[in-house]
Motif scaffolding. Sequence first.
Motif, short mmCIF file in Angstrom:
data_model
loop_
_atom_site.label_atom_id
_atom_site.label_comp_id
_atom_site.label_asym_id
_atom_site.label_seq_id
_atom_site.Cartn_x
_atom_site.Cartn_y
_atom_site.Cartn_z
N THR A 37 -150.96 -39.37 -11.41
CA THR A 37 -151.37 -37.98 -11.17
C THR A 37 -152.75 -37.79 -11.76
N GLY A 93 -146.38 -34.58 -3.45
CA GLY A 93 -147.32 -33.70 -4.12
C GLY A 93 -148.69 -34.33 -4.19
N GLY A 94 -149.71 -33.50 -4.39
CA GLY A 94 -151.08 -34.01 -4.49
C GLY A 94 -151.61 -34.47 -3.14
N HIS A 95 -152.62 -35.33 -3.18
CA HIS A 95 -153.38 -35.67 -1.99
C HIS A 95 -152.65 -36.61 -1.03
N THR A 152 -143.98 -35.92 -9.05
CA THR A 152 -143.62 -34.61 -9.56
C THR A 152 -142.55 -34.70 -10.65
N THR A 159 -144.45 -24.49 -1.62
CA THR A 159 -145.57 -25.43 -1.73
C THR A 159 -146.19 -25.53 -0.35
N ALA A 178 -153.78 -31.73 0.44
CA ALA A 178 -152.98 -32.01 -0.76
C ALA A 178 -151.92 -30.92 -0.87
N ARG A 179 -150.77 -31.29 -1.44
CA ARG A 179 -149.67 -30.33 -1.57
C ARG A 179 -149.57 -29.80 -2.99
N GLY A 180 -149.42 -28.47 -3.09
CA GLY A 180 -149.23 -27.83 -4.38
C GLY A 180 -148.59 -26.47 -4.20
N SER A 206 -155.43 -25.77 -9.17
CA SER A 206 -154.73 -26.60 -8.19
C SER A 206 -153.42 -27.07 -8.83
N TRP A 221 -150.85 -28.97 -8.18
CA TRP A 221 -150.31 -30.02 -7.32
C TRP A 221 -148.86 -30.36 -7.71
#
Length: 345
Positions: free
Chosen positions: A16, A175-177, A234, A260, A271-273, A316, A318
Amino acid sequence: MNLASIFLHPIIQGPTAGGNNTPAQVAAVSNAGGLGSLACSLLSPDTIRTQTAQIRALTDKPFCLNFFVLETPKPDPDEVARAKEWLKPIASSLGWTEVPTPAKWCEDFAAQFEALIELRPAVASFTFGILSTEQIRRLHDAGIVVIGTITHADEALAWQSRGGDAVIASGTESGGHRGTFIGAQEDAKLTTFELLPTIVEAVHIPVIAAGGIMDGADIKRALDGGAQAVQMGTAFLVCDESSINPIYKQRLLTAGDHPTRLTRTFSGRYARGLENRFMLEMAAVEKQIPAYPIQNALTGAIRVEAGKRGETELMSLWCGSGVARARPMPAAKLIETLLAEIAAA
């Protein structure tokens, strides 16, 4: 190759980026029989050397160093000026008159790569792009196992054809990019358990499942589906050793059914957050903002300041879509818990 010959349990702690996963966390996971991963993408070569030494002081077990495959951009000044203009309302809400120009757009991947060769971890993983055959050969010559992140079968086949040892099949819940590097990012829509069988069928190298995997039952389902291991970001983000901002951690632990979503507003790459005001206010220009790493660097100062002020609506946050099932505990305890759940499942 059998991943079980590298680490004991089929659990990889997802890297992360942004200083969120510490040498202590990486070592704790590896000592517990999983594979700890240090996110090196935003670190200078000297910082990577320092943190790798800290990991090695805490464990003699294998661990992974993770990188973004990037070229340093030469942005169009007009594009940067437009992006700053779009960010002005956000900056104004912090009392700023303008968005500062970052000192640099990203770390130099070529320099990071040379540090990686020098440091010789057991494993290196990569996302955002693909290495050349020559780069993979150099890593193999240094005794490093090479893992690429993919979001569809063409990417998995590309890594396999160049000599990659394994692939991380990253579903849209991750999660994230997003790690897409062939085709449009928004076209890589398969969930983890839709993606996994297509990748297991497409390649003969090991497949690691990632995205929405939060407990032992999820892990067993992935292993039964042909994965040799899982990568969980996560789940480890809320562990005691994670150094994310306490207010960010609190948002994750109290996420409940808060949505999210995938966004490119913060970084210029999907990216997911957790959905927040920054995403919503920037949504109108989301498709037009500069690609990663330019937007990521431009929003960096805003995100840092928001963190200092406890303003989570401008950070952000994430995380994967399974965030409501995240459990705070020491990393070693999480590994122990997951293994008991796998056995029970």
